[in-house]
Design a protein around this motif. Structure first.
Motif, PDB file in Angstrom:
ATOM      1  N   SER A  96      36.413  66.539  18.362  1.00  5.50           N
ATOM      2  CA  SER A  96      36.824  67.865  18.801  1.00  5.50           C
ATOM      3  C   SER A  96      36.150  68.927  17.944  1.00  5.50           C
ATOM      4  O   SER A  96      35.949  68.748  16.742  1.00  5.50           O
ATOM      5  N   ALA A 149      39.245  65.444  25.453  1.00  2.00           N
ATOM      6  CA  ALA A 149      39.659  64.206  24.811  1.00  2.00           C
ATOM      7  C   ALA A 149      39.546  63.038  25.783  1.00  2.00           C
ATOM      8  O   ALA A 149      39.766  63.178  26.986  1.00  2.00           O
ATOM      9  N   ASP A 184      39.667  61.863  19.301  1.00  5.33           N
ATOM     10  CA  ASP A 184      40.729  62.737  18.795  1.00  5.33           C
ATOM     11  C   ASP A 184      41.540  61.951  17.772  1.00  5.33           C
ATOM     12  O   ASP A 184      42.420  61.169  18.123  1.00  5.33           O
ATOM     13  N   GLY A 229      46.377  59.071  17.911  1.00  2.00           N
ATOM     14  CA  GLY A 229      45.163  59.581  18.543  1.00  2.00           C
ATOM     15  C   GLY A 229      44.588  58.580  19.526  1.00  2.00           C
ATOM     16  O   GLY A 229      45.271  57.669  19.998  1.00  2.00           O
TER      17      GLY A 229
END
Length: 267
Positions: A96, A149, A184, A229
């Motif tokens: 990100s 994502a 992520d 994540g």
């Protein structure tokens, strides 16, 4: 009549003065330039028995047109410095904060110039429309993407036309996918306290937390560390402002958790 490709066409015929004969032969299509030569010969024998032979040759040509187009879609995760032909998942991992860049390379791989060259994408829509592309030429189009994502997959489609001398149009298309994985990294820690020797645990986020009398059980603390994540984590460490280094867990797969229990001292 003979032909250097078809061989013997018609043999041992007669032809009157001013007469003509037609022979039709079906050929087989072949790509590219096609040239072959017909040869005709005929004899005349005079009253003395002398023979005069005359020959003539003539070429016929056609060009076997083959409209072919190729599209390659590539992705860059370093701002366009390098591109990856990410045909299969997952493609490169992209954290990100950095947006992907996509490059579309369209090439005329056939033997005729293409018209109405269109490039579309199932995510970005119309990329470039109504262009022309000479034999062997390529065109590049750069499109800026937006990080998202998880697994990102989209497909480019290129098409081009060629119209022959009969007005017949041949259209060729090609597709190519590009992938990247929006990584992520997310970690969660929950610290809980037990005042009954570990039988029950309280997520005591707010003061005062549970009351614990002197002389009863010493407090115990449970640390629950979870990978929330979408990528595996490495160098997973747990520290505490009172107990210091609790555990160097190391690695934690997506969705996995680890628990550590530490005995405290009543105060």
């Amino acid at each position: 009549v003979t032909d250097n490709v078809f061989g013997d066409i018609s043999l041992d015929g007669t032809l009157a003065v001013g007469g003509s004969a037609e022979i039709t032969v079906n050929g087989t299509w072949a790509e590219g330039q096609h040239t072959n030569t017909a040869t005709a010969s005929g004899d005349f024998v005079d009253s003395a028995g002398n023979t005069e032979t005359d020959t003539d040759a003539d070429d016929a040509n056609y060009f076997g047109s083959n409209a072919e187009i190729d599209v390659e879609k590539l992705v860059s995760i370093d701002g366009g410095l390098t591109y990856v032909d990410a045909d299969t998942v997952t493609g490169p991992l992209l954290n990100s904060g950095t947006d992907p860049i996509f490059k579309f390379v369209v090439t005329n791989t056939g033997n005729v110039a293409l018209s109405n060259v269109d490039v579309t994408d199932n995510v970005f829509g119309d990329i470039s429309l109504d262009g022309t592309l000479a034999v062997g030429d390529s065109a590049e189009i750069i499109v800026d993407g937006t990080w998202a994502a998880g697994q990102h997959t989209n497909t480019a489609t290129a098409s081009g036309d060629f119209t022959d001398d009969n007005g017949n149009t041949e259209t060729d298309t090609d597709t190519d996918a590009a992938h990247y994985y929006g990584s992520d990294a997310e970690i969660d820690v929950e610290k809980l306290v037990s005042i009954d020797g570990g039988s029950n645990w309280v997520d005591a986020d707010e003061v005062t937390g549970p009351y614990l009398n002197d002389g009863t059980n010493a407090p115990q603390f449970k640390f629950v560390v979870s990978n929330t994540g979408n990528v595996d984590l490495t160098n997973v460490d747990v520290t505490d402002d009172v107990f210091g280094n609790i555990s160097l867990i190391g690695t934690l797969a997506v969705g996995d958790s680890a628990e550590i229990i530490v005995d405290g001292t009543w105060a």
